[in-house]
Design a protein around this motif. Sequence first.
Motif, PDB file in Angstrom:
ATOM      1  N   SER A   1       0.858  -1.201   0.000  1.00  0.00           N
ATOM      2  CA  SER A   1       0.000   0.000   0.000  1.00  0.00           C
ATOM      3  C   SER A   1       0.887   1.241   0.000  1.00  0.00           C
ATOM      4  O   SER A   1       2.104   1.151   0.240  1.00  0.00           O
TER       5      SER A   1
ATOM      6  N   THR B   1       0.665   3.490   2.249  1.00  0.00           N
ATOM      7  CA  THR B   1       1.067   3.657   3.653  1.00  0.00           C
ATOM      8  C   THR B   1       2.277   2.776   3.970  1.00  0.00           C
ATOM      9  O   THR B   1       3.222   3.227   4.627  1.00  0.00           O
TER      10      THR B   1
ATOM     11  N   ILE C   1       5.297   4.443   2.629  1.00  0.00           N
ATOM     12  CA  ILE C   1       5.823   5.503   3.502  1.00  0.00           C
ATOM     13  C   ILE C   1       6.669   4.876   4.615  1.00  0.00           C
ATOM     14  O   ILE C   1       7.767   5.335   4.916  1.00  0.00           O
TER      15      ILE C   1
ATOM     16  N   ASP D   1      -2.194  17.254   5.535  1.00  0.00           N
ATOM     17  CA  ASP D   1      -1.671  16.151   4.712  1.00  0.00           C
ATOM     18  C   ASP D   1      -2.520  14.911   4.981  1.00  0.00           C
ATOM     19  O   ASP D   1      -3.339  14.891   5.907  1.00  0.00           O
ATOM     20  N   TYR D   2      -2.272  13.900   4.169  1.00  0.00           N
ATOM     21  CA  TYR D   2      -2.946  12.628   4.348  1.00  0.00           C
ATOM     22  C   TYR D   2      -2.585  12.078   5.729  1.00  0.00           C
ATOM     23  O   TYR D   2      -1.418  12.062   6.114  1.00  0.00           O
TER      24      TYR D   2
ATOM     25  N   LEU E   1      -0.863  17.352  -3.336  1.00  0.00           N
ATOM     26  CA  LEU E   1      -2.249  17.045  -2.968  1.00  0.00           C
ATOM     27  C   LEU E   1      -3.277  17.746  -3.845  1.00  0.00           C
ATOM     28  O   LEU E   1      -3.129  18.933  -4.165  1.00  0.00           O
TER      29      LEU E   1
ATOM     30  N   ASP F   1       5.727  12.310  -1.511  1.00  0.00           N
ATOM     31  CA  ASP F   1       4.496  11.513  -1.585  1.00  0.00           C
ATOM     32  C   ASP F   1       3.755  11.866  -2.874  1.00  0.00           C
ATOM     33  O   ASP F   1       3.142  12.929  -2.980  1.00  0.00           O
TER      34      ASP F   1
ATOM     35  N   CYS G   1       1.398   9.838  -4.116  1.00  0.00           N
ATOM     36  CA  CYS G   1       0.243   8.917  -4.148  1.00  0.00           C
ATOM     37  C   CYS G   1      -0.941   9.519  -4.896  1.00  0.00           C
ATOM     38  O   CYS G   1      -1.738   8.803  -5.488  1.00  0.00           O
ATOM     39  N   GLN G   2      -1.067  10.847  -4.854  1.00  0.00           N
ATOM     40  CA  GLN G   2      -2.177  11.495  -5.567  1.00  0.00           C
ATOM     41  C   GLN G   2      -1.722  12.049  -6.912  1.00  0.00           C
ATOM     42  O   GLN G   2      -2.505  12.721  -7.586  1.00  0.00           O
TER      43      GLN G   2
ATOM     44  N   SER H   1       0.742   5.058  -4.406  1.00  0.00           N
ATOM     45  CA  SER H   1      -0.332   4.172  -3.944  1.00  0.00           C
ATOM     46  C   SER H   1      -1.090   3.621  -5.140  1.00  0.00           C
ATOM     47  O   SER H   1      -1.361   4.352  -6.107  1.00  0.00           O
TER      48      SER H   1
ATOM     49  N   GLY I   1      -4.040   2.105  -4.423  1.00  0.00           N
ATOM     50  CA  GLY I   1      -5.298   1.867  -3.720  1.00  0.00           C
ATOM     51  C   GLY I   1      -6.494   1.975  -4.665  1.00  0.00           C
ATOM     52  O   GLY I   1      -6.375   2.465  -5.792  1.00  0.00           O
TER      53      GLY I   1
ATOM     54  N   ARG J   1      -5.464  -2.508  -3.820  1.00  0.00           N
ATOM     55  CA  ARG J   1      -4.459  -2.061  -2.862  1.00  0.00           C
ATOM     56  C   ARG J   1      -3.120  -2.080  -3.575  1.00  0.00           C
ATOM     57  O   ARG J   1      -3.029  -2.497  -4.721  1.00  0.00           O
ATOM     58  N   GLY J   2      -2.080  -1.678  -2.894  1.00  0.00           N
ATOM     59  CA  GLY J   2      -0.752  -1.741  -3.489  1.00  0.00           C
ATOM     60  C   GLY J   2      -0.043  -0.406  -3.398  1.00  0.00           C
ATOM     61  O   GLY J   2      -0.674   0.632  -3.156  1.00  0.00           O
TER      62      GLY J   2
HETATM   63  C1  LIG Z   1      -3.811   7.424  -0.869  1.00  0.00           C
HETATM   64  C2  LIG Z   1      -2.692   8.151  -0.285  1.00  0.00           C
HETATM   65  C3  LIG Z   1      -1.652   7.500   0.416  1.00  0.00           C
HETATM   66  C4  LIG Z   1      -1.549   6.012   0.623  1.00  0.00           C
HETATM   67  O1  LIG Z   1      -2.712   5.348   0.722  1.00  0.00           O
HETATM   68  P1  LIG Z   1      -2.878   3.756   0.786  1.00  0.00           P
HETATM   69  O2  LIG Z   1      -4.347   3.633   0.888  1.00  0.00           O
HETATM   70  O3  LIG Z   1      -2.147   3.272   1.973  1.00  0.00           O
HETATM   71  O4  LIG Z   1      -2.343   3.155  -0.474  1.00  0.00           O
HETATM   72  C5  LIG Z   1      -0.627   8.267   0.917  1.00  0.00           C
HETATM   73  N1  LIG Z   1      -0.599   9.595   0.755  1.00  0.00           N
HETATM   74  C6  LIG Z   1      -1.562  10.260   0.092  1.00  0.00           C
HETATM   75  C7  LIG Z   1      -1.448  11.739  -0.081  1.00  0.00           C
HETATM   76  C8  LIG Z   1      -2.660   9.575  -0.430  1.00  0.00           C
HETATM   77  O5  LIG Z   1      -3.621  10.245  -1.075  1.00  0.00           O
END
Ligand SMILES: *Cc1c(COP(=O)(O)O)cnc(C)c1O
Length: 394
Positions: free
Chosen positions: A75, A77, A80, A101-102, A149, A173, A175-176, A197, A199, A208-209
């Motif tokens: 994932s 997470t 990270i 932040d997330y 973000l 990060d 992920c987005q 991510s 997800g 996931r992943g």
């Molecule tokens: C989605 C996201 C993550 C990680 O999410 P997982 O659900 O663990 O894959 C991390 N940071 C940000 C900013 C995200 O939007």
Amino acid sequence: MPVPDDNDMPAILGGPPVFPDGPPAWPAVDPRVCAVLREVATDGSWGRYHGGNCERFAAAFREYLGCEHVELCASGTAAIELALRGLKVTAGREVILAAYDYRAAFRTVQAIGARPVLVDVDPRNCAIDVAALEAAMTDDAAAIIVSHLHGGMADMSRVMEVAERRGVPVIEDACQATGAAIAGRRAGTLGTLGVFSFGGSKLLTAGRGGAVAGHSAREFQRMRLYAFRGNDAYPLSELQAAVLLPQLAQLDERNDCRARRVGLLTEGRHPLPGLNRFENSVADAEPAWYKVGLRYDSAALDGLSRAAFCRAMRADGVACDEGFGAVHRTVSRSRYRSTGLFPGADEAHETVVQIHHPILLQDPSTIAEVRRAVCRVAAYAAEIRAREKGSATE
Ligand SMILES: *Cc1c(COP(=O)(O)O)cnc(C)c1O
């Protein structure tokens, strides 16, 4: 005062919803993914982890990003956490991150026993405030986490300048922002390590992943040592890697389409009432749009609250939500080191609205309908507000 006409009322007041079937599904049915799923069902790779699909996807992702190393994992997470471990961030050290932040980043820093240090963001794009970041650095700083973000982009060259001067590594990060770029270099390759991510809602999804990307073998050796406990404790599976491959091949095309649709949404002939677009302050930024971040101005909608606005949009079938809750507004002050006030994060906490990305792969006419939904809600903002007040006191 608009003349009440049932057909012209927002759905929340009883008018016909702009999108009666609701927002488009994500992930959408994709023939290429269907073909891959049939393949993995017959070749047995759906039951394995670590094999050709993971190797092929890791190689393709490395090439796509233009970096030396990619470690696939369970994932974003987990990515990270692996990145923090790879950078030897240990208990008691400080990790600097944005107050807006997330939440998973903050929690992961806590989970490894390090101390989060919060700094402010620029409310115009939710990016970390680099001057505040610099001011927050002490000799205890072991890492910095910087996120892109809601379509905003952090100023990575300034972040890296500040970080390198103090010798502190940066986890970027993305992920987005998978596929986003600054000056032609991909988001997630601009820091010391980048995290991604896969997800269920993300731009590339395997349910996931995640992945960590980077340039130096040392951190990746440490990550693998940490994750390998006789077997891989944080794996991405062969099945997941298989469905990611065809999506990666389409990512640039889809990101281009999303960017054009965001343009249509936010740069129409008339500005959207009450919704201000993010201002990207980074030169040569090509954001990717996981959520379209917008800044809600309740005063422009007769004082209609942001929550009520989002409810009204959802009633019309638009996937629209409030942004994140800022960390300092929701966790106890004893859980982080503060670096002062967070006016930017407070503003983001109170005003950010996000529209989910699946709508951005639809026809331009769909975007025009989203605009219509916003305008209709705005035209009846006072009525919606009155109705919300009424139902709150019932
Ligand atoms: C989605 C996201 C993550 C990680 O999410 P997982 O659900 O663990 O894959 C991390 N940071 C940000 C900013 C995200 O939007």
